[in-house]
Design a protein around this motif. Structure first.
Motif, PDB file in Angstrom:
ATOM      1  N   THR A 265       8.698  -5.635  -5.291  1.00 53.89           N
ATOM      2  CA  THR A 265       9.372  -6.857  -6.053  1.00 53.89           C
ATOM      3  C   THR A 265       9.674  -8.148  -5.161  1.00 53.89           C
ATOM      4  OG1 THR A 265      11.793  -6.300  -5.909  1.00 53.89           O
ATOM      5  CG2 THR A 265      10.712  -6.305  -7.661  1.00 53.89           C
ATOM      6  N   PRO A 266       9.666  -8.788  -4.611  1.00 55.82           N
ATOM      7  CA  PRO A 266      10.557  -9.942  -3.111  1.00 55.82           C
ATOM      8  C   PRO A 266      11.552  -9.511  -2.636  1.00 55.82           C
ATOM      9  CG  PRO A 266       9.177 -11.131  -5.072  1.00 55.82           C
ATOM     10  CD  PRO A 266       9.743  -9.871  -5.891  1.00 55.82           C
ATOM     11  N   VAL A 267      12.504  -8.473  -3.243  1.00 58.23           N
ATOM     12  CA  VAL A 267      13.154  -8.465  -2.323  1.00 58.23           C
ATOM     13  C   VAL A 267      13.659  -6.568  -1.664  1.00 58.23           C
ATOM     14  CG1 VAL A 267      15.919  -7.631  -2.424  1.00 58.23           C
ATOM     15  CG2 VAL A 267      15.066  -9.346  -4.236  1.00 58.23           C
ATOM     16  N   GLU A 268      12.598  -5.247  -3.054  1.00 61.57           N
ATOM     17  CA  GLU A 268      11.772  -4.843  -2.221  1.00 61.57           C
ATOM     18  C   GLU A 268      11.087  -5.262  -0.902  1.00 61.57           C
ATOM     19  OE1 GLU A 268      12.258  -1.680  -5.855  1.00 61.57           O
ATOM     20  OE2 GLU A 268      10.083  -3.083  -5.638  1.00 61.57           O
ATOM     21  N   ALA A 269      10.240  -5.754  -0.761  1.00 57.81           N
ATOM     22  CA  ALA A 269       9.421  -6.433   0.664  1.00 57.81           C
ATOM     23  C   ALA A 269      10.079  -6.954   1.700  1.00 57.81           C
ATOM     24  CB  ALA A 269       8.322  -7.411  -0.422  1.00 57.81           C
ATOM     25  N   ALA A 270      10.976  -7.320   0.981  1.00 53.79           N
ATOM     26  CA  ALA A 270      12.325  -8.093   2.333  1.00 53.79           C
ATOM     27  C   ALA A 270      12.652  -7.315   2.697  1.00 53.79           C
ATOM     28  CB  ALA A 270      13.043  -9.297   1.843  1.00 53.79           C
ATOM     29  N   MET A 271      12.925  -5.818   1.978  1.00 51.33           N
ATOM     30  CA  MET A 271      13.763  -4.972   2.554  1.00 51.33           C
ATOM     31  C   MET A 271      12.512  -3.750   3.511  1.00 51.33           C
ATOM     32  SD  MET A 271      16.770  -3.928  -0.388  1.00 51.33           S
ATOM     33  CE  MET A 271      15.364  -2.892  -0.704  1.00 51.33           C
ATOM     34  N   GLU A 272      11.381  -3.823   3.337  1.00 50.70           N
ATOM     35  CA  GLU A 272      10.271  -3.306   3.972  1.00 50.70           C
ATOM     36  C   GLU A 272       9.736  -3.539   5.275  1.00 50.70           C
ATOM     37  OE1 GLU A 272       8.758  -0.271   2.844  1.00 50.70           O
ATOM     38  OE2 GLU A 272      10.584   0.758   2.058  1.00 50.70           O
ATOM     39  N   THR A 273       9.722  -5.283   5.174  1.00 50.51           N
ATOM     40  CA  THR A 273       8.866  -5.829   6.313  1.00 50.51           C
ATOM     41  C   THR A 273      10.004  -6.947   7.149  1.00 50.51           C
ATOM     42  OG1 THR A 273       8.574  -7.736   4.728  1.00 50.51           O
ATOM     43  CG2 THR A 273       7.017  -5.712   4.779  1.00 50.51           C
ATOM     44  N   SER A 274       9.251  -7.715   7.610  1.00 48.83           N
ATOM     45  CA  SER A 274      10.670  -8.147   8.978  1.00 48.83           C
ATOM     46  C   SER A 274      10.638 -10.163   7.572  1.00 48.83           C
ATOM     47  CB  SER A 274      10.454  -8.821  10.096  1.00 48.83           C
ATOM     48  OG  SER A 274       8.949  -9.347  10.134  1.00 48.83           O
TER      49      SER A 274
ATOM     50  N   LEU B 293       9.892  -9.558 -11.330  1.00 49.15           N
ATOM     51  CA  LEU B 293       8.178 -10.053 -11.321  1.00 49.15           C
ATOM     52  C   LEU B 293       8.368  -8.780 -10.132  1.00 49.15           C
ATOM     53  CD1 LEU B 293       6.915 -13.719 -11.285  1.00 49.15           C
ATOM     54  CD2 LEU B 293       7.075 -12.049 -13.189  1.00 49.15           C
ATOM     55  N   SER B 294       6.900  -7.336 -10.494  1.00 49.49           N
ATOM     56  CA  SER B 294       6.730  -7.184  -9.319  1.00 49.49           C
ATOM     57  C   SER B 294       5.017  -7.166  -9.613  1.00 49.49           C
ATOM     58  CB  SER B 294       7.104  -5.597 -10.152  1.00 49.49           C
ATOM     59  OG  SER B 294       6.466  -5.419 -10.896  1.00 49.49           O
ATOM     60  N   TYR B 295       5.003  -6.975  -7.898  1.00 52.12           N
ATOM     61  CA  TYR B 295       3.842  -7.221  -7.863  1.00 52.12           C
ATOM     62  C   TYR B 295       2.890  -5.740  -7.695  1.00 52.12           C
ATOM     63  CZ  TYR B 295       5.201 -11.743  -7.295  1.00 52.12           C
ATOM     64  OH  TYR B 295       5.584 -13.089  -8.127  1.00 52.12           O
ATOM     65  N   SER B 296       1.865  -5.605  -7.610  1.00 54.90           N
ATOM     66  CA  SER B 296       0.595  -4.315  -6.895  1.00 54.90           C
ATOM     67  C   SER B 296      -0.399  -4.917  -6.987  1.00 54.90           C
ATOM     68  CB  SER B 296       1.205  -3.626  -8.151  1.00 54.90           C
ATOM     69  OG  SER B 296       0.725  -3.554  -9.935  1.00 54.90           O
ATOM     70  N   LEU B 297      -1.287  -3.541  -5.968  1.00 58.39           N
ATOM     71  CA  LEU B 297      -2.519  -4.004  -6.134  1.00 58.39           C
ATOM     72  C   LEU B 297      -3.258  -4.115  -7.204  1.00 58.39           C
ATOM     73  CD1 LEU B 297      -2.501  -2.307  -2.381  1.00 58.39           C
ATOM     74  CD2 LEU B 297      -2.867  -4.492  -2.767  1.00 58.39           C
ATOM     75  N   TRP B 298      -4.715  -4.493  -7.065  1.00 53.06           N
ATOM     76  CA  TRP B 298      -5.118  -3.497  -8.871  1.00 53.06           C
ATOM     77  C   TRP B 298      -5.140  -2.491  -8.200  1.00 53.06           C
ATOM     78  CZ3 TRP B 298      -5.410  -7.154 -12.410  1.00 53.06           C
ATOM     79  CH2 TRP B 298      -5.217  -8.374 -12.196  1.00 53.06           C
ATOM     80  N   GLU B 299      -5.605  -1.394  -9.616  1.00 50.49           N
ATOM     81  CA  GLU B 299      -5.523  -0.541  -9.397  1.00 50.49           C
ATOM     82  C   GLU B 299      -7.682   0.031  -9.669  1.00 50.49           C
ATOM     83  OE1 GLU B 299      -4.127   2.098 -12.846  1.00 50.49           O
ATOM     84  OE2 GLU B 299      -2.120   0.940 -12.856  1.00 50.49           O
ATOM     85  N   ARG B 300      -7.765   0.933  -8.798  1.00 49.87           N
ATOM     86  CA  ARG B 300      -9.045   0.623  -8.653  1.00 49.87           C
ATOM     87  C   ARG B 300     -10.172   1.254 -10.382  1.00 49.87           C
ATOM     88  NH1 ARG B 300     -11.152   0.352  -3.860  1.00 49.87           N
ATOM     89  NH2 ARG B 300      -9.652   0.759  -2.735  1.00 49.87           N
ATOM     90  N   GLU B 301      -9.550   2.184 -11.049  1.00 50.36           N
ATOM     91  CA  GLU B 301     -10.284   2.165 -12.491  1.00 50.36           C
ATOM     92  C   GLU B 301     -10.442   0.918 -12.650  1.00 50.36           C
ATOM     93  OE1 GLU B 301      -6.651   3.774 -12.330  1.00 50.36           O
ATOM     94  OE2 GLU B 301      -7.986   4.968 -10.278  1.00 50.36           O
ATOM     95  N   GLY B 302      -9.080   0.018 -12.914  1.00 50.72           N
ATOM     96  CA  GLY B 302      -9.907  -1.256 -13.992  1.00 50.72           C
ATOM     97  C   GLY B 302     -10.253  -2.474 -13.214  1.00 50.72           C
ATOM     98  N   LEU B 303     -10.893  -2.107 -12.202  1.00 48.98           N
ATOM     99  CA  LEU B 303     -11.539  -2.816 -11.293  1.00 48.98           C
ATOM    100  C   LEU B 303     -13.511  -2.186 -11.914  1.00 48.98           C
ATOM    101  CD1 LEU B 303     -10.113  -4.507  -8.175  1.00 48.98           C
ATOM    102  CD2 LEU B 303     -10.464  -5.475 -10.225  1.00 48.98           C
TER     103      LEU B 303
ATOM    104  N   ARG C 244       0.836  -1.694   0.346  1.00 50.71           N
ATOM    105  CA  ARG C 244      -0.218   0.290  -0.015  1.00 50.71           C
ATOM    106  C   ARG C 244       0.845   1.702   0.041  1.00 50.71           C
ATOM    107  NH1 ARG C 244      -3.631   0.789   4.671  1.00 50.71           N
ATOM    108  NH2 ARG C 244      -2.364   0.995   5.809  1.00 50.71           N
ATOM    109  N   ARG C 245       2.268   1.052   0.644  1.00 56.28           N
ATOM    110  CA  ARG C 245       2.663   2.234   0.708  1.00 56.28           C
ATOM    111  C   ARG C 245       3.445   2.080  -0.299  1.00 56.28           C
ATOM    112  NH1 ARG C 245       4.269  -0.070   5.698  1.00 56.28           N
ATOM    113  NH2 ARG C 245       6.883  -0.276   4.980  1.00 56.28           N
ATOM    114  N   ARG C 246       4.274   1.484  -0.914  1.00 61.95           N
ATOM    115  CA  ARG C 246       5.067   1.693  -1.920  1.00 61.95           C
ATOM    116  C   ARG C 246       3.934   1.409  -3.952  1.00 61.95           C
ATOM    117  NH1 ARG C 246      10.382   0.226  -1.526  1.00 61.95           N
ATOM    118  NH2 ARG C 246      10.622   0.290  -3.242  1.00 61.95           N
ATOM    119  N   GLY C 247       2.983   0.770  -3.784  1.00 59.53           N
ATOM    120  CA  GLY C 247       2.025   0.744  -4.842  1.00 59.53           C
ATOM    121  C   GLY C 247       2.781  -0.233  -5.515  1.00 59.53           C
TER     122      GLY C 247
END
Length: 163
Positions: free
Chosen positions: A113-122, A150-160, A107-110
């Motif tokens: 990637t898994p590496v970025e997720a590991a840096m942001e979390t425990s 691969l990078s992951y993001s939340l679904w965009e509201r307009e697309g849904l 939610r913060r980053r939009g």
């Protein structure tokens, strides 16, 4: 306050044990493991004392009922600790806390990637990759290929909303 004077004690009844205290220990501040060990230790001491009393002074057999009632709070504390341990994962974190951390980072980053997720979390990279993959397979995340990764993001509201 003047030198040599003691602080006034608040008026009122003497200290009474709160419901979350056990033999003067604040149970809310103890970890589940400490709760289980404390309950086991106190319960074991009570049972050992009862056995010793029966062995040395069998005429006081009636005290077994007193010892029996004293074991219940220790048993309750032990059960509370074991239940708390069952709620924790094998690494000591609460079950689901890694997923919550991951979603907050998303939610913060939009996009992450898994590496970025590991840096942001425990989470470790492997745990983050597994959780992101599970969420994407469940249709909860949008997956994009960026530079061979691969990078992951939340679904965009307009697309849904357009569906």
């Amino acid at each position: 306050m003047a030198k040599g004077k003691k602080a006034a004690r608040p008026a009122g009844p003497p200290h009474r044990a709160r419901p979350d205290e056990f033999f003067g220990l604040d149970l809310e501040r103890l970890s589940p493991r400490a709760q289980a060990l404390t309950g086991l230790t106190v319960g074991g001491l009570i049972l050992a004392g009862a056995a010793l009393l029966l062995a040395l002074r069998p005429e006081f057999f009636w005290l077994i009922f007193v010892f029996g009632w004293a074991v219940f709070p220790a048993l309750g504390l032990f059960a509370r600790g074991v239940a708390g341990l069952a709620d924790l994962g094998s690494d000591g974190r609460a079950a689901g806390s890694g997923e919550r951390e991951l979603l907050e980072a998303l939610r913060r980053r939009g996009e992450i990637t898994p590496v970025e997720a590991a840096m942001e979390t425990s989470l470790t990279v492997r745990e983050a990759e597994r959780l992101l993959k599970e969420l994407a397979e469940g249709g909860h995340l949008d997956v994009r290929v960026r530079g061979g990764g691969l990078s992951y993001s939340l679904w965009e509201r307009e697309g849904l909303e357009g569906r």
